[in-house]
Design a protein around this motif. Sequence first.
Motif, PDB file in Angstrom:
ATOM      1  N   LEU A 249     123.854  33.545  56.746  1.00  0.00           N
ATOM      2  CA  LEU A 249     123.901  34.600  55.739  1.00  0.00           C
ATOM      3  C   LEU A 249     123.173  34.188  54.463  1.00  0.00           C
ATOM      4  O   LEU A 249     122.377  34.953  53.906  1.00  0.00           O
ATOM      5  CB  LEU A 249     125.355  34.952  55.413  1.00  0.00           C
ATOM      6  CG  LEU A 249     126.191  35.643  56.488  1.00  0.00           C
ATOM      7  CD1 LEU A 249     127.627  35.829  55.981  1.00  0.00           C
ATOM      8  CD2 LEU A 249     125.598  36.994  56.865  1.00  0.00           C
ATOM      9  N   ILE A 250     123.446  32.977  53.998  1.00  0.00           N
ATOM     10  CA  ILE A 250     122.858  32.502  52.740  1.00  0.00           C
ATOM     11  C   ILE A 250     121.350  32.324  52.873  1.00  0.00           C
ATOM     12  O   ILE A 250     120.579  32.728  51.996  1.00  0.00           O
ATOM     13  CB  ILE A 250     123.513  31.171  52.301  1.00  0.00           C
ATOM     14  CG1 ILE A 250     125.030  31.368  52.068  1.00  0.00           C
ATOM     15  CG2 ILE A 250     122.844  30.650  51.045  1.00  0.00           C
ATOM     16  CD1 ILE A 250     125.381  32.389  51.018  1.00  0.00           C
ATOM     17  N   TYR A 251     120.905  31.749  53.979  1.00  0.00           N
ATOM     18  CA  TYR A 251     119.471  31.526  54.165  1.00  0.00           C
ATOM     19  C   TYR A 251     118.711  32.846  54.293  1.00  0.00           C
ATOM     20  O   TYR A 251     117.580  32.977  53.816  1.00  0.00           O
ATOM     21  CB  TYR A 251     119.229  30.658  55.394  1.00  0.00           C
ATOM     22  CG  TYR A 251     119.751  29.238  55.247  1.00  0.00           C
ATOM     23  CD1 TYR A 251     120.043  28.713  53.978  1.00  0.00           C
ATOM     24  CD2 TYR A 251     119.960  28.420  56.348  1.00  0.00           C
ATOM     25  CE1 TYR A 251     120.527  27.424  53.833  1.00  0.00           C
ATOM     26  CE2 TYR A 251     120.453  27.118  56.213  1.00  0.00           C
ATOM     27  CZ  TYR A 251     120.750  26.627  54.954  1.00  0.00           C
ATOM     28  OH  TYR A 251     121.235  25.372  54.807  1.00  0.00           O
ATOM     29  N   ALA A 252     119.343  33.846  54.942  1.00  0.00           N
ATOM     30  CA  ALA A 252     118.711  35.155  55.051  1.00  0.00           C
ATOM     31  C   ALA A 252     118.570  35.785  53.665  1.00  0.00           C
ATOM     32  O   ALA A 252     117.524  36.369  53.344  1.00  0.00           O
ATOM     33  CB  ALA A 252     119.552  36.061  55.958  1.00  0.00           C
ATOM     34  N   TYR A 253     119.607  35.657  52.844  1.00  0.00           N
ATOM     35  CA  TYR A 253     119.543  36.173  51.467  1.00  0.00           C
ATOM     36  C   TYR A 253     118.454  35.458  50.659  1.00  0.00           C
ATOM     37  O   TYR A 253     117.659  36.090  49.959  1.00  0.00           O
ATOM     38  CB  TYR A 253     120.899  36.007  50.796  1.00  0.00           C
ATOM     39  CG  TYR A 253     120.821  35.987  49.285  1.00  0.00           C
ATOM     40  CD1 TYR A 253     120.530  37.140  48.552  1.00  0.00           C
ATOM     41  CD2 TYR A 253     121.007  34.785  48.578  1.00  0.00           C
ATOM     42  CE1 TYR A 253     120.444  37.109  47.174  1.00  0.00           C
ATOM     43  CE2 TYR A 253     120.921  34.755  47.197  1.00  0.00           C
ATOM     44  CZ  TYR A 253     120.640  35.913  46.510  1.00  0.00           C
ATOM     45  OH  TYR A 253     120.540  35.885  45.139  1.00  0.00           O
ATOM     46  N   GLN A 254     118.408  34.138  50.781  1.00  0.00           N
ATOM     47  CA  GLN A 254     117.409  33.364  50.021  1.00  0.00           C
ATOM     48  C   GLN A 254     115.994  33.717  50.455  1.00  0.00           C
ATOM     49  O   GLN A 254     115.089  33.782  49.618  1.00  0.00           O
ATOM     50  CB  GLN A 254     117.684  31.874  50.207  1.00  0.00           C
ATOM     51  CG  GLN A 254     118.961  31.408  49.521  1.00  0.00           C
ATOM     52  CD  GLN A 254     119.321  29.971  49.853  1.00  0.00           C
ATOM     53  OE1 GLN A 254     118.852  29.414  50.844  1.00  0.00           O
ATOM     54  NE2 GLN A 254     120.148  29.364  49.019  1.00  0.00           N
ATOM     55  N   SER A 255     115.797  33.963  51.734  1.00  0.00           N
ATOM     56  CA  SER A 255     114.468  34.321  52.232  1.00  0.00           C
ATOM     57  C   SER A 255     114.020  35.663  51.672  1.00  0.00           C
ATOM     58  O   SER A 255     112.862  35.840  51.268  1.00  0.00           O
ATOM     59  CB  SER A 255     114.469  34.390  53.764  1.00  0.00           C
ATOM     60  OG  SER A 255     114.764  33.113  54.319  1.00  0.00           O
ATOM     61  N   LEU A 256     114.947  36.618  51.612  1.00  0.00           N
ATOM     62  CA  LEU A 256     114.619  37.939  51.079  1.00  0.00           C
ATOM     63  C   LEU A 256     114.365  37.901  49.589  1.00  0.00           C
ATOM     64  O   LEU A 256     113.484  38.576  49.075  1.00  0.00           O
ATOM     65  CB  LEU A 256     115.759  38.922  51.398  1.00  0.00           C
ATOM     66  CG  LEU A 256     115.901  39.357  52.849  1.00  0.00           C
ATOM     67  CD1 LEU A 256     117.175  40.176  53.038  1.00  0.00           C
ATOM     68  CD2 LEU A 256     114.689  40.178  53.295  1.00  0.00           C
ATOM     69  N   SER A 257     115.171  37.089  48.863  1.00  0.00           N
ATOM     70  CA  SER A 257     115.050  37.050  47.410  1.00  0.00           C
ATOM     71  C   SER A 257     113.765  36.368  46.955  1.00  0.00           C
ATOM     72  O   SER A 257     113.331  36.552  45.813  1.00  0.00           O
ATOM     73  CB  SER A 257     116.258  36.320  46.801  1.00  0.00           C
ATOM     74  OG  SER A 257     116.300  34.970  47.243  1.00  0.00           O
ATOM     75  N   LYS A 258     113.131  35.588  47.831  1.00  0.00           N
ATOM     76  CA  LYS A 258     111.888  34.898  47.468  1.00  0.00           C
ATOM     77  C   LYS A 258     110.645  35.763  47.672  1.00  0.00           C
ATOM     78  O   LYS A 258     109.566  35.408  47.250  1.00  0.00           O
ATOM     79  CB  LYS A 258     111.756  33.604  48.289  1.00  0.00           C
ATOM     80  CG  LYS A 258     112.756  32.531  47.880  1.00  0.00           C
ATOM     81  CD  LYS A 258     112.618  31.320  48.787  1.00  0.00           C
ATOM     82  CE  LYS A 258     113.645  30.250  48.400  1.00  0.00           C
ATOM     83  NZ  LYS A 258     113.568  29.078  49.299  1.00  0.00           N
ATOM     84  N   ARG A 259     110.830  36.910  48.343  1.00  0.00           N
ATOM     85  CA  ARG A 259     109.673  37.759  48.637  1.00  0.00           C
ATOM     86  C   ARG A 259     109.209  38.501  47.376  1.00  0.00           C
ATOM     87  O   ARG A 259     109.982  38.814  46.510  1.00  0.00           O
ATOM     88  CB  ARG A 259     110.032  38.781  49.720  1.00  0.00           C
ATOM     89  CG  ARG A 259     110.241  38.124  51.078  1.00  0.00           C
ATOM     90  CD  ARG A 259     110.578  39.172  52.123  1.00  0.00           C
ATOM     91  NE  ARG A 259     110.795  38.551  53.418  1.00  0.00           N
ATOM     92  CZ  ARG A 259     111.150  39.242  54.506  1.00  0.00           C
ATOM     93  NH1 ARG A 259     111.294  40.558  54.447  1.00  0.00           N
ATOM     94  NH2 ARG A 259     111.338  38.617  55.645  1.00  0.00           N
TER      95      ARG A 259
END
Length: 259
Positions: A249-259
């Motif tokens: 969950l956290i890694y998916a959020y971090q990946s989206l927030s970096k876009r």
Amino acid sequence: MSSLLEVKDLSYCAKSRGTLFKREQSFKLEPINFELQSGETMAIIGDNGSGKSTVAKLLVGAAMPDSGSIILNGETMQPGNIKQRCLKIRMVFQHSQSSLNPGLTLGALLDEPLKLNTEYDGYERRRIIEETLVKVGLMAEHAHFYAHMLSEGQKQRVAVARALILNPEVIVADEPFAALDPSVRSQTVNLLVKLQQDLGVGFIFISHNLGIVRHISDRILVMRHGKVIEAGKTDVIFNWPKHDYTKKLIYAYQSLSKR
């Protein structure tokens, strides 16, 4: 310091009837435990079907637990005492439009819980309604409006006002921002943060939006398949998740927030 809210070994099992074309389905909430302090926000995250909304329903009395207890300020909330629960723990729903009766003015909508749960006369109820509308960023004159006359953001403020009208100690918010556009969502988030600072209520916030969760929560419960699989302070969960599901969950959020 004693907790505002204590949930001890709360469990629940629900079964849906099977049909000719559909098998019987069941959901089991494993015994869960957590505490909430006054003025604290605890977020509950997890996929659909993880049990987040079931916990919300149990807390506000919309569903009865099979076992366990809910203790508020040292007082055990009795499952059958709906009035006690209604006064102390209030809910903000996801879809404000469907939770507001279109045939009633906002004043009448907010008057209902006061009539049912207090001994205030009409003058005192009107004063409380107007003060509460102002508290959530509306005007006292909005008491004469109908729901169709409001924007989505204003409707959600009315939903917050209805939760606050009885001066509760805990507010449960189940995906309260999901139907709002980003700019209105930001305004509503800031409103809830300010209300909590001013009133000192405890918030239980259920959401898929990890950006908002990180912004407003003090602690997090991570749920999956009816179980709490991880719990801790927000910064710890985001920076050092332990369970593989939490990491996902956290890694998916971090990946989206970096876009």
